[in-house]
Every structure is written in C-alpha cells, then in structure tokens.
Design a protein around this motif. Structure first.
Motif, mmCIF file in Angstrom:
data_model
loop_
_atom_site.group_PDB
_atom_site.id
_atom_site.type_symbol
_atom_site.label_atom_id
_atom_site.label_comp_id
_atom_site.label_asym_id
_atom_site.label_seq_id
_atom_site.Cartn_x
_atom_site.Cartn_y
_atom_site.Cartn_z
ATOM 1 N N HIS A 288 0.837 -1.201 0.000
ATOM 2 C CA HIS A 288 0.000 0.000 0.000
ATOM 3 C C HIS A 288 0.871 1.250 0.000
ATOM 4 C CE1 HIS A 288 0.964 -0.146 4.333
ATOM 5 N NE2 HIS A 288 0.801 1.163 4.267
ATOM 6 N N ILE A 289 0.250 2.345 -0.356
ATOM 7 C CA ILE A 289 0.828 3.671 -0.176
ATOM 8 C C ILE A 289 -0.281 4.520 0.413
ATOM 9 C CG2 ILE A 289 0.275 4.359 -2.554
ATOM 10 C CD1 ILE A 289 2.830 6.138 -2.460
ATOM 11 N N ARG A 290 0.093 5.387 1.336
ATOM 12 C CA ARG A 290 -0.897 6.259 1.951
ATOM 13 C C ARG A 290 -0.287 7.630 2.149
ATOM 14 N NH1 ARG A 290 -1.246 6.825 7.557
ATOM 15 N NH2 ARG A 290 0.696 6.296 8.580
ATOM 16 N N VAL A 291 -1.128 8.635 2.139
ATOM 17 C CA VAL A 291 -0.700 10.007 2.399
ATOM 18 C C VAL A 291 -1.431 10.465 3.647
ATOM 19 C CG1 VAL A 291 -0.549 12.356 1.510
ATOM 20 C CG2 VAL A 291 -0.374 10.424 -0.075
ATOM 21 N N ALA A 292 -0.655 10.961 4.599
ATOM 22 C CA ALA A 292 -1.213 11.406 5.876
ATOM 23 C C ALA A 292 -0.690 12.794 6.210
ATOM 24 C CB ALA A 292 -0.841 10.418 6.983
ATOM 25 N N THR A 293 -1.370 13.437 7.131
ATOM 26 C CA THR A 293 -0.894 14.721 7.652
ATOM 27 C C THR A 293 0.295 14.460 8.577
ATOM 28 O OG1 THR A 293 -2.296 14.649 9.597
ATOM 29 C CG2 THR A 293 -3.238 15.677 7.606
ATOM 30 N N ALA A 294 0.959 15.509 8.997
ATOM 31 C CA ALA A 294 2.072 15.377 9.943
ATOM 32 C C ALA A 294 1.600 14.761 11.255
ATOM 33 C CB ALA A 294 2.711 16.739 10.192
ATOM 34 N N GLU A 295 0.309 14.919 11.567
ATOM 35 C CA GLU A 295 -0.272 14.356 12.793
ATOM 36 C C GLU A 295 -0.765 12.928 12.572
ATOM 37 O OE1 GLU A 295 -1.429 17.358 11.408
ATOM 38 O OE2 GLU A 295 0.035 18.465 12.596
ATOM 39 N N ASN A 296 -0.476 12.352 11.411
ATOM 40 C CA ASN A 296 -0.826 10.978 11.043
ATOM 41 C C ASN A 296 -2.317 10.769 10.775
ATOM 42 O OD1 ASN A 296 0.076 8.458 10.235
ATOM 43 N ND2 ASN A 296 -0.383 7.554 12.229
#
Length: 183
Positions: free
Chosen positions: A120-128
């Motif tokens: 998988h690949i995921r994009v998250a904020t700095a706060e996860n």
C-alpha cells in the motif's frame, strides 16, 4: 479518508486548506522463502515538467535520506517506510514526486513482487491523519522487479495524489531510463 483505485487521484491541498506537510507511507508484507525473495527498497524522485528527474540530488533512498533541498526526508517506521514531504519547500521546477519500490537484486537473489502481499501507499498529515490510501493489487507480479506505487503532483497551485501501481520487469534500471536517473 479515501481509498483509491489505480489511476484515481485525490485533491490534497484544495480539500485541506493550509496543508503544507505530508507523510507518505509505503508498506508491504512478503511471503517467507528459502530461495530468491523480494527485499524491497523504497525510492522517491522529484520530476520536472518533462517528466524526468530534476537531478540525482532530487532523490531520496537508503543512501540519500534527505533531498538536497531538504523538502523530502525518510522518517519513522509506522509503515515499512515513511517519507516526510514539506510541500512548501519543494522547488518550483518540481511538478511531481514519484514513490516506488524496487527489488534489491543483491539481497537473497533476484526476487520479484510475486512474494509481496498487502502493498500500500498512503498520504497522511504530519499528525498521522490519513488522507488517502491505495492498496496495490497482487496479480501478475511474477516478473515485476520495480513498482511505482503513486505520485504527488502539482495541479495549478495545489497538490494532488495519483494512485498508480505501475510495474516494471526491468527493475531500477528501467525506472532510471524512464526518468533520466544516472545509476
């Protein structure tokens, strides 16, 4: 959080005003084997408008943990690998950032993605806080030795993410040829 299919894209900054920092996580499981086994190496490269890498200094991988401009850095281990991207620091000539993994041929022989599961690949904020996720398929990977998971790209003044899942049977050499990287 949106789960994407191959080819789909998602607006990141347009839907999240003020977003200037994301963490791109890549993960996978492998089936244990006594023979050739996939030892995946994550890799990120910054491309210009022509679709080629800006330079070999605009890459992040195990021998270069921070890009020359300090906009990308390998961080943490919440996934197999995480790459921190400071969107505001990405040079203006960079139109997209490609995230991929290739099979290291020097580790336990020439493996392929056939033994890889749950990639998988995921994009998250700095706060996860997860913004988007793409779960890669596991069919027909017997000859795949490198895989582009996805890309961050500029669309006008905004950043978007595109799910790709594009396999290469030519490994890192094939990726290098397509994106103008000197190996």
């Amino acid at each position: 959080m949106a789960t994407l299919v191959a080819g789909a894209n998602a607006a990141l900054t347009a839907e999240n005003p003020g977003l200037d920092h994301v963490v791109v996580g890549m993960g996978w499981d492998t089936i244990p084997s006594n023979g050739p086994q996939a030892e995946l190496v994550p890799f990120a490269l910054m491309c210009d408008a022509s679709g080629e890498a800006v330079s070999n200094d605009h890459l992040v991988f195990f021998n270069q943990l921070v890009s020359a401009d300090a906009s990308m850095t390998f961080v943490g281990d919440g996934d197999q690998e995480q790459i921190d991207v400071q969107l505001g620091l990405v040079p203006a000539e960079v139109t997209k950032i490609i995230f991929l993994a290739y099979v290291d041929p020097e580790f336990r022989g020439q493996g392929t993605f056939a033994s890889v599961r749950s990639a998988h690949i995921r994009v998250a904020t700095a706060e996860n806080r997860e913004l988007v996720r793409f779960n890669l398929g596991t069919d027909h990977l017997d000859s795949v030795t490198a895989m582009i998971f996805g890309e961050l790209y500029r669309h006008r003044d905004d950043w978007k993410f595109r799910a790709l899942g594009q396999g290469y049977s030519t490994g890192l050499a094939g990726v290098a040829k397509d994106f103008g990287i000197a190996l």
